[in-house]
Motif scaffolding. Structure first.
Motif, PDB file in Angstrom:
ATOM      1  N   PHE A 172     -23.282 -15.931  50.942  1.00  0.00           N
ATOM      2  CA  PHE A 172     -23.354 -16.114  52.387  1.00  0.00           C
ATOM      3  C   PHE A 172     -22.176 -16.973  52.818  1.00  0.00           C
ATOM      4  CE2 PHE A 172     -25.943 -19.540  50.599  1.00  0.00           C
ATOM      5  CZ  PHE A 172     -25.464 -20.670  51.256  1.00  0.00           C
TER       6      PHE A 172
ATOM      7  N   LEU B 207     -20.821 -19.698  56.099  1.00  0.00           N
ATOM      8  CA  LEU B 207     -21.245 -20.508  57.226  1.00  0.00           C
ATOM      9  C   LEU B 207     -20.078 -21.321  57.740  1.00  0.00           C
ATOM     10  CD1 LEU B 207     -23.379 -23.557  56.007  1.00  0.00           C
ATOM     11  CD2 LEU B 207     -22.024 -22.139  54.488  1.00  0.00           C
TER      12      LEU B 207
ATOM     13  N   LEU C 131     -30.573 -20.080  56.038  1.00  0.00           N
ATOM     14  CA  LEU C 131     -29.446 -20.173  56.971  1.00  0.00           C
ATOM     15  C   LEU C 131     -29.681 -19.288  58.195  1.00  0.00           C
ATOM     16  CD1 LEU C 131     -26.506 -21.176  57.508  1.00  0.00           C
ATOM     17  CD2 LEU C 131     -25.724 -19.137  56.318  1.00  0.00           C
ATOM     18  N   TYR C 132     -30.295 -18.131  57.973  1.00  0.00           N
ATOM     19  CA  TYR C 132     -30.510 -17.201  59.072  1.00  0.00           C
ATOM     20  C   TYR C 132     -31.813 -17.463  59.812  1.00  0.00           C
ATOM     21  CZ  TYR C 132     -26.394 -14.474  58.064  1.00  0.00           C
ATOM     22  OH  TYR C 132     -25.085 -14.078  57.925  1.00  0.00           O
TER      23      TYR C 132
ATOM     24  N   PRO D 245     -24.035 -19.080  60.920  1.00  0.00           N
ATOM     25  CA  PRO D 245     -23.972 -18.183  59.746  1.00  0.00           C
ATOM     26  C   PRO D 245     -22.796 -17.216  59.858  1.00  0.00           C
ATOM     27  CG  PRO D 245     -26.098 -18.041  60.866  1.00  0.00           C
ATOM     28  CD  PRO D 245     -25.189 -18.807  61.769  1.00  0.00           C
TER      29      PRO D 245
END
Lengths: 965, 235
Positions: free
Chosen positions: B60, B62, B120-121, B131
């Motif tokens: 991911f 960010l 995070l989402y 994100p």
């Protein structure tokens, strides 16, 4: 046969003999021979015909720099034009012919052109081409009579791998000064790359021996030291062909271009020997002394049996000794000078001891040809009067011109040194160094010392901006260059530029016509514009020019040297051909369904899906019909997709777009129009508010990358702390549209799709088929529809499952052409097609999307000004009957009273409405009259009716369709 | 309406799945990602240069003012400087800018990264953490001819000593390769140099096929990172 017994250091492998053909005759050679050396060894003296007059020509420079030895080579099923015979190693079985002949080099049927020389004065092309009427005639004729090799247009594509290389210090030229520089730089701690266009290091020190059997021990030691130095890599057979900013140097090898990035560069390329200019100086057998020495020592070839040396320096005397030591009869050394220096004196005494006649104060009058047009006699004047000498070879050694091309490209300058009678270094840019003949150093000791200094300086100043003083010619050094080796003859044919057949009178005439500077002379006469790029002609031309103007050479400058310094094969320049193309995650799904591709920006998109038994138009019409009547699915993943985060994100969008977004409710979308500072429309898209501080918006396909960079720049410029995320490639996106779209989607999600829960222009985040998606209910094509955005890795799964869910509803994927028609039916403009670089927002009737009461947005002030003025043009809809034989096309003009009043921007036959519809940018007064006169491709004019838009569903009921409707 | 078979667990697709001229219409799955099986270009690990497609790894991204503290709160090791990376507990954290990060599980750490990505989402994340979806094509390059391949495709010098030789921390390079923007991390593992590249997935087909063509010319190809027995038809 002119092959000599084995010579120490020769480049040929006598153990591997080979044969090839030249002009139909078999020629022997050895592995390591170039085409030219093998021809010379085989006694072939005429190797080509001159460019303009088709005069017989032989080897002159034997250094890759003259037009005479350019060949067409048939090898391995390929026909390769303009192969440089002087430097190209010959391969067995090659079939070689000279370029630019009609009927062969021996009996060229165009040789009569030589007799027309006086009718072809300088600037002849410009004068002949002046009239438009006869231009095609002249063009055809000259293309037939002149030119070089023939391009084989059937040759297969050859991927040539360019590559990069890196070093601390790049040394260009592996002669004594270059070797010395490389060694000194390496000893200073630098990683060194040493490049040389020749196949071996050593430069002129290997062949200018002055009769010695071995190169001097100092050079051999230098070569050995460089080879043993781990910090030096050597790239032989590579020509540094340009010099770009930040010390980027393309090195052209036989196979590819190596793009070298260095922290410092030492220029040690040496100099090109220059011919003397006198009548008959282009006859086969007349060559530069250095060319003859290279033939002897590299390839063991005697270029002639009996020679004279036309000398103006010590190097000429040394060449005479080289000839003598290999059994070549030296009839005379003819020195242009009245006195000689100490360096010359050493050689002179040896020659005199050997019984060679040495004359001073000589002026060549004419070289006279014998059998086959090759030189047979030289007439000259000496203090005793007119004399002549019978020879089959004349070697010229009258001076040199340092290779300054790369220096100029690097930003350095030269000045004319009247002591050295040559251009020498004057200033150097940071990180660039020069040594050797470029600084006026000619003796071995001078070159080695000069190179050492340059190498040390380059290594010591790495990463700094310090610069070394431009080199200084050693005080009292004997001059190697004659001030004016040019000798006019009443009958002319004293060639300055062999590439273009330019004589002394051509330079004089150009000056008389007003082209009296080096740059003007070059362009008018084509001096220095041939394959040698002036390496053998520019200096002599400048000498004549200066003399005609009554000036000194200090008052003149060399012509601008641009990359490439040396001709480079087109395949080398093309390289592998890296052309990035973008694809959506659904690409294969489209291919499986018969997509016919079209480019969109740097993406490929399905134009439509081919179907058996359907024409293109039928397939597109069927796709339109599916959307209007049932449901369709289009991949819109190419749209730019951006997120803006942070407390200022709304205000940021207010500034970017003409509309207001800071007041957009969470869960809703709004159309966004973007204009530039002049009010011109540049983009549009949909902006969704997904959270209090999170917006998600789209841009057009072609603009996405450019706009994202601009967004970042503007955020910084405005000092707005906005978090921008580019999702364009990371998200797949589809538009599911049509009356049945709600039902299809409902089968895949738990989201309440009722009009109350998910109204027109709403945005939602939900799971579809178990995949987290973003959904926007927009009227993209004027139907009930949902734009569905999903992480790229789930794109294929979602696409497949939607198509599966819509099967019973008659779902059909549709392509860009159907999308265009569907949007045209709704009167939606396409930015970039229905607008151009000057179309402002008011002209496309988009005032509704412009909120002038905002504090600021880009283009606001211009639009306010434009609003006070009458419209220059306006975008209107028009219709025509579909069946007419003369169908207008996009960009056809609109004519009013004989003047251009506008143009068609979009047009097509609407499958839904059954007639031609279109949009046009047109003079508002003409539009108000209600009729447009369209001029079609045939020139005919047909009349269209101006109608309001949208053409289809003007009330927008379809896209607001409620459930059950 | 058709009966729709919605998979219980949607399959992810590699950015190059099915789009790069594979010999057979086969793919295999790792971490729920279907990946191509390039039968005709597969080589052994000691080939001159090998490409390994590693897009299956969980990752991911960010950014935002609170991104660094969010990572720290979730016990990720964070590089102290921009344009650098660290590997700890099998997880790579790359700092792409002052406040932008890429987090990727290497062999280990898949589950931990997947959990962190979900958090995070989540809607309750701090507002100042943004994100960044990372659907990249990830390619690992190895082999004795690695430098030759890089020198044909990129203007950055990755050769030692300029290219770093570390396994757990070092600088990263944001540059372009064959005309495409990439994140490049050079590492040395067990004395073997490797370079990992992250590429926008829309360029995946072009990037992979072009790089593979160069690799094949150099005597290399694709190295599978999974035994053949694990392959199946997932198309």
């Amino acid at each position: 046969m002119m092959r000599l017994p084995p010579i120490a250091g020769e480049w040929i492998d006598r153990a591997v003999p080979l044969t090839f053909s030249f002009e139909g005759h078999e020629v022997p050679g050895f592995r390591g021979d170039t085409i030219s050396s093998a021809l010379a060894a085989g006694g072939v003296r005429v190797v080509g015909r001159s460019f303009k007059y088709h005069r017989p020509r032989g080897l002159v420079s034997f250094a890759n720099h003259d037009v005479n030895a350019m060949m067409q080579v048939e090898a391995g099923g390929r026909s390769i034009p303009n192969v440089r015979a002087d430097v190209t190693p010959v391969e067995p079985g090659w079939r070689i012919t000279a370029v630019n002949t009609r009927g062969g080099v021996a009996n060229d049927r165009l040789a009569w052109l030589d007799r027309l020389a006086r009718f072809l004065p300088v600037g002849f092309y410009y004068k002949a081409f002046h009239g438009k009427r006869l231009f095609p005639h002249w063009e055809r004729m000259f293309r037939a009579l002149t030119g070089l090799g023939r391009v084989d247009t059937t040759a297969p594509l050859r991927a040539t791998a360019k590559r990069y290389d890196f070093c601390d210090v790049l040394v260009i030229g592996a002669g004594p000064s270059g070797l010395s520089a490389a060694l000194a730089a390496a000893e200073g701690g630098a990683d060194v790359l040493l490049v040389d266009e020749n196949g071996a290091a050593g430069g002129s020190a290997l062949y200018a021996r002055g009769g010695a059997t071995q190169p001097t021990a100092a050079v051999a030691a230098l070569i050995g030291s460089v080879a043993a130095e781990a910090r030096v890599r050597t790239l032989l057979g590579g020509c540094a062909a340009g010099y770009y900013a930040d010390h980027w140097v393309p090195v052209v090898t036989g196979e590819a271009i190596v793009k070298v990035r260095a922290r410092a560069v030492v220029l040690a390329q040496g100099a090109s020997e220059q011919p003397a200019v006198f009548r008959g100086n282009d006859l086969p057998g007349v060559m530069l002394a250095s060319a003859a020495q290279r033939l002897i020592y590299r390839y063991a070839v005697a270029p002639a049996r009996r020679i004279a040396v036309l000398a103006a320096n010590a190097e000429g005397y040394a060449a005479a000794l080289d000839a003598q030591s290999h059994g070549i009869d030296v009839a005379a050394v003819l020195d242009l000078r009245s006195t000689v220096g100490p360096r010359t004196q050493v050689y002179r005494e040896r020659l005199l001891q050997n019984g060679v006649r040495v004359l001073n104060c000589v002026r060549p009058v004419e070289a006279i040809g014998g059998a086959g047009g090759c030189v047979a006699r030289l007439e000259f004047t000496a203090p005793s009067g007119l004399e002549s000498v019978n020879i089959d070879g004349l070697w010229m050694s009258v001076g040199f011109a340092p290779l300054t091309g790369l220096l100029h490209q690097a930003g350095g300058t030269v000045r004319y040194d009247s002591g050295a009678e040559q251009f020498v270094l004057d200033s150097l840019p940071a990180g660039t160094y020069g040594c050797g003949k470029l600084t006026g150093a000619y003796t071995l000791a001078e070159c080695i010392e000069d190179g050492r200094e340059a190498g040390r300086a380059a290594a010591a100043e790495l990463g700094n901006s310090g610069r070394r003083e431009a080199g200084r010619r050693p005080a009292g050094a004997e001059c190697s260059n004659h001030a004016f080796p040019v000798f006019r003859h009443p009958k002319g044919k004293e060639f300055i530029d062999f590439d273009e057949d330019l004589q002394i009178r051509d330079v004089e005439n150009a000056c008389q016509e007003g082209f009296d500077s080096s740059e003007l002379l070059k362009r008018f006469s084509t001096m220095g514009m041939g394959p040698s790029q002036g390496k053998h002609s520019n200096l002599n031309a400048l000498r004549v020019l200066a003399r005609v103007r009554g000036e000194s050479l200090e008052q003149h400058s060399l012509t601008t040297s641009r990359p490439m310094f040396h001709p480079v094969p087109m395949s080398h320049l093309a390289g592998r051909g890296f052309v990035p193309e973008r694809r959506t995650p659904i690409d294969r799904e489209h291919a499986v369904r018969g997509a016919v591709w079209m480019p969109a920006g740097n993406w490929r998109r399905p134009e439509y899906y081919a179907r058996d038994g359907h024409t293109r138009a039928q397939a597109i019409a069927a796709e339109v019909g599916a959307v209007r009547g049932a449901v369709g699915l289009i991949d819109v993943g190419t749209l730019g997709k951006v997120e803006a985060f942070g407390p200022h994100a709304g205000e940021f969008l207010d500034r970017l777009y003409t509309g207001r977004f800071s007041n957009l409710k969470v869960g809703m979308t709004r159309y966004g129009l973007m204009v530039d500072e002049t009010g011109v429309v540049i983009d549009d898209g949909v902006i969704a508010r997904l959270g209090a501080e999170c917006f998600y918006f789209t841009t057009t396909t072609g603009n996405s990358a450019t706009l994202f960079r601009e967004f970042g720049r503007l955020a910084t410029w405005w000092g707005m702390p906005v978090g921008l995320v580019n999702l364009t490639g990371h998200f797949a996106a589809f538009n599911l549209a049509g009356p049945a779209s709600r039902a299809v989607l409902a089968a895949l999600t738990d989201l309440d799709l009722s009009d109350a829960a998910f109204p027109y222009l709403a945005a939602r985040e939900a799971h579809v088929a178990g995949i987290a998606c973003r959904l926007m209910r927009v009227g993209f094509v004027g139907e009930l529809g949902y734009e569905i955005h999903v992480p790229a890795e789930f794109g294929v799964e979602l696409w497949r499952v939607i198509l599966q869910a819509g099967q019973s509803s008659g779902i059909r994927p549709f392509g860009v052409e159907a999308q265009r028609m569907l949007r045209l039916e709704k009167g939606h403009l396409i930015v970039g097609q229905d607008t151009d670089g000057v179309t402002n927002a008011l002209e496309v009737d988009a005032a509704w999307a412009v909120k002038m009461d905002k504090p600021y947005f880009i283009g606001q002030r211009s639009l306010a000004t434009l609003a006070q003025r009458p419209l220059r043009q306006t975008l209107v809809g028009f219709r025509l009957a579909a069946g007419g034989a003369q169908r207008p096309r996009e960009s056809n003009l609109i004519i009013d009273g004989g003047r251009i009043a506008g143009r068609v921007t979009s047009i097509g036959v609407s499958p839904t409405l059954g007639h031609l519809i279109g949009l046009a940018l047109v003079d508002p007064a003409v539009a108000a009259a209600g009729k447009l006169s369209l001029r079609v491709d045939s020139g005919a004019q047909i009349t269209a009716e101006v109608v309001p838009t949208p053409f289809y569903d003007p009330l927008g009921e379809a896209q607001r369709r409620k459930e059950g409707a | 309406m058709s009966v729709v078979s919605v998979p219980a667990r949607p399959l992810r697709r590699s950015p190059i799945d099915g789009g790069h001229g594979v010999a057979a219409d086969l793919s295999f799955v790792r971490e729920d990602m279907a990946r191509p099986l390039p039968l005709d270009r597969t080589v052994v690990s000691d080939a001159a240069v090998v490409l390994k497609e590693m897009s299956w790894r969980r990752r991911f991204g960010l950014k935002g003012p609170a991104a660094e503290s969010w990572l720290a709160t979730h016990h990720f090791h964070v590089p102290s400087k921009a344009n650098s990376w660290v590997v700890a507990d099998g997880i790579l954290v790359a700092r792409l800018a002052t406040s932008e990060f890429l987090v990727e599980a290497l062999e280990a750490g898949q589950a931990r990264v997947a959990v962190a990505a979900r958090e995070l989402y989540a809607h309750d994340r701090p507002l100042a953490v943004y994100p960044v979806p990372r659907q990249d094509l990830v390619v690992e390059l190895q082999g004795p001819a690695l430098n030759d391949l890089l020198r044909q495709t990129c203007s950055v010098d990755f050769a030692p000593p300029r290219g770093l030789r570390a396994s757990d921390a070092g600088p990263l390079v944001l540059t372009s390769m064959i005309g495409v923007a990439v994140i490049a991390i050079p590492r040395e593992l067990s004395g073997r140099r490797e370079l990992t590249l992250w590429v926008d997935p829309s360029y995946a087909h072009y990037f992979w096929t072009t790089l593979l063509a160069v690799a094949v010319d150099l005597g290399g190809g694709v190295l599978l990172d999974q035994p053949h027995g694990a392959y199946g038809d997932h198309t």
